[in-house]
Design an enzyme around this catalytic site. Structure first.
Site, PDB file in Angstrom:
ATOM      1  N   HIS A  80       0.847  -1.198   0.000  1.00  0.00           N
ATOM      2  CA  HIS A  80       0.000   0.000   0.000  1.00  0.00           C
ATOM      3  C   HIS A  80       0.877   1.241   0.000  1.00  0.00           C
ATOM      4  O   HIS A  80       2.106   1.142   0.150  1.00  0.00           O
ATOM      5  CB  HIS A  80      -0.977  -0.010   1.193  1.00  0.00           C
ATOM      6  CG  HIS A  80      -0.336   0.082   2.544  1.00  0.00           C
ATOM      7  ND1 HIS A  80       0.518  -0.882   3.048  1.00  0.00           N
ATOM      8  CD2 HIS A  80      -0.440   1.031   3.526  1.00  0.00           C
ATOM      9  CE1 HIS A  80       0.897  -0.535   4.267  1.00  0.00           C
ATOM     10  NE2 HIS A  80       0.334   0.618   4.577  1.00  0.00           N
ATOM     11  N   HIS A  92       1.257   3.923   2.018  1.00  0.00           N
ATOM     12  CA  HIS A  92       1.795   4.678   3.146  1.00  0.00           C
ATOM     13  C   HIS A  92       3.310   4.661   2.988  1.00  0.00           C
ATOM     14  O   HIS A  92       3.902   3.631   2.642  1.00  0.00           O
ATOM     15  CB  HIS A  92       1.365   4.053   4.478  1.00  0.00           C
ATOM     16  CG  HIS A  92      -0.062   4.389   4.842  1.00  0.00           C
ATOM     17  ND1 HIS A  92      -0.836   3.593   5.637  1.00  0.00           N
ATOM     18  CD2 HIS A  92      -0.825   5.463   4.493  1.00  0.00           C
ATOM     19  CE1 HIS A  92      -2.038   4.161   5.774  1.00  0.00           C
ATOM     20  NE2 HIS A  92      -2.058   5.277   5.088  1.00  0.00           N
ATOM     21  N   ASP A 121       5.937   4.467   4.718  1.00  0.00           N
ATOM     22  CA  ASP A 121       6.848   3.515   5.356  1.00  0.00           C
ATOM     23  C   ASP A 121       6.859   2.161   4.659  1.00  0.00           C
ATOM     24  O   ASP A 121       7.601   1.260   5.062  1.00  0.00           O
ATOM     25  CB  ASP A 121       6.538   3.364   6.854  1.00  0.00           C
ATOM     26  CG  ASP A 121       5.097   2.957   7.133  1.00  0.00           C
ATOM     27  OD1 ASP A 121       4.193   3.455   6.449  1.00  0.00           O
ATOM     28  OD2 ASP A 121       4.881   2.145   8.052  1.00  0.00           O
ATOM     29  N   HIS A 122       6.068   2.024   3.595  1.00  0.00           N
ATOM     30  CA  HIS A 122       6.068   0.764   2.851  1.00  0.00           C
ATOM     31  C   HIS A 122       6.640   0.903   1.440  1.00  0.00           C
ATOM     32  O   HIS A 122       6.765  -0.094   0.734  1.00  0.00           O
ATOM     33  CB  HIS A 122       4.655   0.171   2.804  1.00  0.00           C
ATOM     34  CG  HIS A 122       4.190  -0.258   4.171  1.00  0.00           C
ATOM     35  ND1 HIS A 122       4.172  -1.572   4.563  1.00  0.00           N
ATOM     36  CD2 HIS A 122       3.799   0.465   5.250  1.00  0.00           C
ATOM     37  CE1 HIS A 122       3.755  -1.642   5.831  1.00  0.00           C
ATOM     38  NE2 HIS A 122       3.524  -0.418   6.264  1.00  0.00           N
ATOM     39  N   ASP A 127      -0.436  -4.307   6.488  1.00  0.00           N
ATOM     40  CA  ASP A 127      -1.019  -3.523   7.595  1.00  0.00           C
ATOM     41  C   ASP A 127      -2.513  -3.768   7.570  1.00  0.00           C
ATOM     42  O   ASP A 127      -3.165  -3.584   6.540  1.00  0.00           O
ATOM     43  CB  ASP A 127      -0.760  -2.029   7.376  1.00  0.00           C
ATOM     44  CG  ASP A 127       0.671  -1.623   7.702  1.00  0.00           C
ATOM     45  OD1 ASP A 127       1.519  -2.522   7.832  1.00  0.00           O
ATOM     46  OD2 ASP A 127       0.928  -0.414   7.803  1.00  0.00           O
ATOM     47  N   HIS A 152       6.118  -4.763  12.485  1.00  0.00           N
ATOM     48  CA  HIS A 152       5.487  -3.446  12.327  1.00  0.00           C
ATOM     49  C   HIS A 152       5.220  -2.823  13.705  1.00  0.00           C
ATOM     50  O   HIS A 152       4.149  -2.288  13.982  1.00  0.00           O
ATOM     51  CB  HIS A 152       4.174  -3.551  11.533  1.00  0.00           C
ATOM     52  CG  HIS A 152       3.752  -2.241  10.901  1.00  0.00           C
ATOM     53  ND1 HIS A 152       2.865  -1.387  11.495  1.00  0.00           N
ATOM     54  CD2 HIS A 152       4.109  -1.646   9.741  1.00  0.00           C
ATOM     55  CE1 HIS A 152       2.678  -0.327  10.717  1.00  0.00           C
ATOM     56  NE2 HIS A 152       3.415  -0.459   9.650  1.00  0.00           N
TER      57      HIS A 152
END
Lengths: 300, 300
Positions: free
Chosen positions: B61, B63, B65-66, B209, B267
């Site tokens: 996805h 976001h 941080d990914h 997530d 995570h």
């Protein structure tokens, strides 16, 4: 005083625990970030820099090693709860890139991110005690360097002489700015007789990624400290030119032509594990040179 | 065998030398990268992973941080001289973001970057010995998990029995696939009498997530190893739900409902310096659990 803390001193590919370009420049009470390569937010933590104090970020150009850490840092500023404005200066497309990344992540920043497009050479930021300007340099894509100047401090008051001359306190600020005082009877007190000159403000020029270009020296003439890239050693001068980068001897030559006090060199190619030769070669042209090492603060 | 090497186990803000999400999944001869948080290229170097072997990258996805390390990794693949195709799977806007960043930097990649948009649940990659599929999970933005399966190995030939039964070698491949052999006179040699079953292929589910969602267990039913996020400890269950994340007990519950063999958790929120409580709490629901630690390889 101007203090420059190196967060990344390597060129495009991270190697040997050297990171892509990022520097924190502190001038009086103002803290600026110059370039923001991948991992800059981790480097800020590693070296315990009070990141919330950063008020302005300057991005020299849109090669990834100079800005791929920016979206992450902006996001983290939000998560850390920043509420005060952040000014961002960069090439035009940077706004589009950051906006798109924030949109894709559904990010609502809790602070104002104010974008300024870089253009002609000139003043970008004019604060009480600090001025930042930009100047174009020659690279493969549009690229800017940044010049940081401490404004000349106000003149220091000589209180004994001021009291003896009978100057009212309401006039002290004008004395600090260098003005003479005229008594009601027309007699003049020369400023130099009641104040002393403050030390000259310091200056620092970050010259970004650039091909060897002597006109650059004119743009940063008389600067106290200059950062000039040395992607390659002297024997790769041709490769440097073909990629719009510079060598050790060239960086030394620019610092000499500019009449700089001190030279900082960085943006080392990941070809090189050891950096000693960079220092030796550059010092042969400009002796007062230092390697920009990560985590180290250099002052002008 | 499936091997999962953790490059990042932290949630949004990097902290305590923990990095944002990235995992290398190796299935037989195939190497995949799952998510690519900021600093992934440095982590690949740190753990000496043969990055050139990565053939497919899956981004769960958008976001930051990914995926904030993706543009840097793609760029570096180019600088390292990669020539073979790289397949990239991600949400639709990812292509726009990467294209824009490559355009801004004037980057001409020396290899083919093939983008695939994630959509409905189903098979993404079907290789000789490996299959990768995706499944939707519930998060604040569109988000997918990935399921890696070793295909069932071919049956093993029992050469003594095969020779005794007089089966020609041209038929061996069909025997491995489970077929019976019919002699010219019509007599049938049952496959089971001349081959042995190979061990069942392993499977691994990366659940990205996600909020606690029991339907997820159905999507990864019977998987050998499952990675489920545990952003928070149990006492922050409400916060977890409000942010579409999960807790320790919830991750354990999903692994249990899915009938998984082993559970990997990660995570972790940057609120937590120590991770012991994550392991303890999760193990109270699902005992065969391990913390996803950076640089460590877990096998299914």
């Amino acid at each position: 005083m101007i203090a420059v803390t190196i967060l990344g001193n390597n060129s495009a590919i991270p190697a040997y625990d050297r990171h892509p370009t990022a520097q924190v420049v502190t001038v009086n009470d103002n803290m600026f970030l110059v370039d923001c390569g991948e991992g800059t937010q981790m480097q800020l933590s590693r070296y315990r820099i009070r990141r919330s104090r950063i008020s302005h970020i300057f991005i020299s150009h849109l090669h990834g090693d100079h800005y791929y850490g920016l979206a992450g840092l902006i996001n983290s500023f939000g998560l850390w709860g920043r509420e005060h404005d952040l000014h961002l200066y960069g090439p035009e497309m940077l706004k589009e890139i950051i906006d798109l990344q924030m949109k894709a992540g559904g990010v609502q920043l809790p602070f104002k991110l104010i974008f300024h497009v870089l253009g002609e050479d000139g003043v970008l930021v004019d604060l009480k005690r600090t001025e930042v300007s930009c100047f174009k340099v020659q690279h493969r894509v549009a690229c800017w360097g940044f010049l940081f100047r401490e404004k000349r401090n106000p003149r220091k008051l000589d209180m004994d002489n001021i009291l003896a001359a009978g100057i009212p306190s309401s006039y002290y600020e004008k004395l600090q700015q260098g003005e003479d005082y005229t008594h009601k009877d027309g007699t003049i007190v020369k400023n130099e007789s009641v104040t002393h000159a403050a030390p000259k403000g310091k200056s620092y020029a970050f010259c970004a990624d650039t091909i060897y270009d002597e006109s650059l020296a004119g743009k940063v003439k008389g600067v106290d400290m200059i950062y000039h890239e040395t992607t390659y050693l002297h024997n790769l001068e041709e490769r440097a030119a073909s990629r719009f980068h510079s060598t050790t001897l060239q960086a030394g030559q620019i610092a000499k032509l500019a009449g700089a006090e001190k030279l900082l060199i960085g943006h080392f190619s990941s070809k090189y594990e050891k950096l000693d030769a960079f220092l030796e070669e550059t010092a042969s042209v400009f002796p007062n040179v230092e390697l920009a090492l990560e985590g180290v603060t250099y002052t002008a």
